[in-house]
Design a protein around this motif. Structure first.
Motif, PDB file in Angstrom:
ATOM      1  N   ILE A   1       6.238  -1.248 -10.579  1.00 14.85           N
ATOM      2  CA  ILE A   1       6.297  -2.702 -10.507  1.00 14.85           C
ATOM      3  C   ILE A   1       4.940  -3.242 -10.923  1.00 14.85           C
ATOM      4  O   ILE A   1       3.935  -2.529 -10.912  1.00 14.85           O
ATOM      5  CB  ILE A   1       6.661  -3.194  -9.090  1.00 14.85           C
ATOM      6  N   ALA A   2       4.928  -4.505 -11.296  1.00 11.20           N
ATOM      7  CA  ALA A   2       3.672  -5.120 -11.723  1.00 11.20           C
ATOM      8  C   ALA A   2       2.711  -5.233 -10.557  1.00 11.20           C
ATOM      9  O   ALA A   2       3.102  -5.559  -9.431  1.00 11.20           O
ATOM     10  CB  ALA A   2       3.939  -6.507 -12.307  1.00 11.20           C
ATOM     11  N   ASN A   3       1.447  -4.951 -10.813  1.00  9.98           N
ATOM     12  CA  ASN A   3       0.383  -5.163  -9.839  1.00  9.98           C
ATOM     13  C   ASN A   3       0.025  -6.647  -9.902  1.00  9.98           C
ATOM     14  O   ASN A   3      -0.398  -7.138 -10.950  1.00  9.98           O
ATOM     15  CB  ASN A   3      -0.815  -4.282 -10.182  1.00  9.98           C
ATOM     16  N   ALA A   4       0.198  -7.355  -8.811  1.00 10.40           N
ATOM     17  CA  ALA A   4      -0.061  -8.789  -8.788  1.00 10.40           C
ATOM     18  C   ALA A   4      -1.529  -9.131  -9.036  1.00 10.40           C
ATOM     19  O   ALA A   4      -1.833 -10.242  -9.454  1.00 10.40           O
ATOM     20  CB  ALA A   4       0.390  -9.380  -7.447  1.00 10.40           C
ATOM     21  N   ASP A   5      -2.426  -8.169  -8.785  1.00 13.18           N
ATOM     22  CA  ASP A   5      -3.851  -8.416  -8.987  1.00 13.18           C
ATOM     23  C   ASP A   5      -4.486  -7.186  -9.632  1.00 13.18           C
ATOM     24  O   ASP A   5      -5.181  -6.409  -8.972  1.00 13.18           O
ATOM     25  CB  ASP A   5      -4.518  -8.738  -7.649  1.00 13.18           C
ATOM     26  N   PRO A   6      -4.258  -6.984 -10.931  1.00 11.00           N
ATOM     27  CA  PRO A   6      -4.708  -5.751 -11.586  1.00 11.00           C
ATOM     28  C   PRO A   6      -6.222  -5.576 -11.659  1.00 11.00           C
ATOM     29  O   PRO A   6      -6.691  -4.479 -11.914  1.00 11.00           O
ATOM     30  CB  PRO A   6      -4.103  -5.850 -12.985  1.00 11.00           C
ATOM     31  N   GLU A   7      -6.985  -6.604 -11.420  1.00  8.69           N
ATOM     32  CA  GLU A   7      -8.438  -6.461 -11.442  1.00  8.69           C
ATOM     33  C   GLU A   7      -9.008  -6.132 -10.067  1.00  8.69           C
ATOM     34  O   GLU A   7     -10.187  -5.804  -9.951  1.00  8.69           O
ATOM     35  CB  GLU A   7      -9.089  -7.723 -12.010  1.00  8.69           C
TER      36      GLU A   7
ATOM     37  N   ASP B   1      -3.555   9.403  -3.286  1.00 10.55           N
ATOM     38  CA  ASP B   1      -4.319   8.163  -3.343  1.00 10.55           C
ATOM     39  C   ASP B   1      -4.502   7.793  -4.808  1.00 10.55           C
ATOM     40  O   ASP B   1      -4.823   8.654  -5.631  1.00 10.55           O
ATOM     41  CB  ASP B   1      -5.708   8.345  -2.715  1.00 10.55           C
ATOM     42  N   TYR B   2      -4.299   6.505  -5.106  1.00  5.97           N
ATOM     43  CA  TYR B   2      -4.572   6.080  -6.480  1.00  5.97           C
ATOM     44  C   TYR B   2      -5.123   4.663  -6.513  1.00  5.97           C
ATOM     45  O   TYR B   2      -4.861   3.858  -5.629  1.00  5.97           O
ATOM     46  CB  TYR B   2      -3.347   6.238  -7.390  1.00  5.97           C
ATOM     47  N   LEU B   3      -5.927   4.416  -7.526  1.00 11.10           N
ATOM     48  CA  LEU B   3      -6.485   3.104  -7.812  1.00 11.10           C
ATOM     49  C   LEU B   3      -5.638   2.507  -8.931  1.00 11.10           C
ATOM     50  O   LEU B   3      -5.727   2.953 -10.079  1.00 11.10           O
ATOM     51  CB  LEU B   3      -7.956   3.236  -8.240  1.00 11.10           C
ATOM     52  N   PRO B   4      -4.764   1.570  -8.581  1.00  5.91           N
ATOM     53  CA  PRO B   4      -3.853   1.056  -9.614  1.00  5.91           C
ATOM     54  C   PRO B   4      -4.567   0.175 -10.629  1.00  5.91           C
ATOM     55  O   PRO B   4      -5.682  -0.299 -10.396  1.00  5.91           O
ATOM     56  CB  PRO B   4      -2.841   0.245  -8.806  1.00  5.91           C
TER      57      PRO B   4
END
Length: 153
Positions: free
Chosen positions: A30-36, A66-69
């Motif tokens: 799904i889209a990350n609402a805050d990709p930054e 664990d991941y940093l999207p």
């Protein structure tokens, strides 16, 4: 079905069969609402099961991922079905752990990922498998995986 630009969810909100194999599983995102934003997502499966490729006996693991999207997040129902698809498939601990990491990398394209596969003993020997895509980014708060080593009864 819910949609995000360029991605149509096919499993969330409806009946979805368990894929016959991990290769057939579709790991949706799904889209990350805050990709930054700089945050860690933790996926934990304390009761992962698969089969020994030699004996066909069940193998069990506690997985901590664990991941940093970046742009995409792993959709949890499809993740659950993906993990479930390993139940009737033989694989060594190392290759199974790396296959899970590869599927997440391909689907979500995280900026950083690590997986701890804490496998219960096979033949009296626990095997733990650890993988990460590189050093954690500077400034990233990263909790310990906190899975105690196996201790006999």
């Amino acid at each position: 079905m819910p949609e995000t630009p360029g991605h149509r969810l096919t499993q969330l909100g409806q009946h979805a069969a368990v894929p016959a194999t991990p290769a057939e599983a579709v790991l949706e995102t799904i889209a990350n609402a805050d990709p930054e934003a700089f945050f860690v997502v933790r996926l934990t499966c304390p009761e992962f099961t698969t089969l020994c490729p030699v004996t066909g006996q069940p193998d069990f693991a506690h997985l901590v991922i664990d991941y940093l999207p970046h742009q995409r997040l792993v959709e949890s129902k499809s993740f659950k079905l993906f993990l479930h698809s390993f139940r009737d498939v033989g694989g060594f601990h190392e290759s199974t752990t790396l296959a899970i990491a590869a599927k997440i990398r391909a689907a979500a394209e995280p900026r950083w990922l690590r997986i701890g596969g804490y496998w219960f003993p096979r033949g009296g020997i626990p095997i733990d498998v650890f993988y990460q895509t590189g050093a954690p980014p500077a400034g990233l708060w990263l909790p310990e995986q906190a899975v105690p080593p196996y201790r006999g009864r």
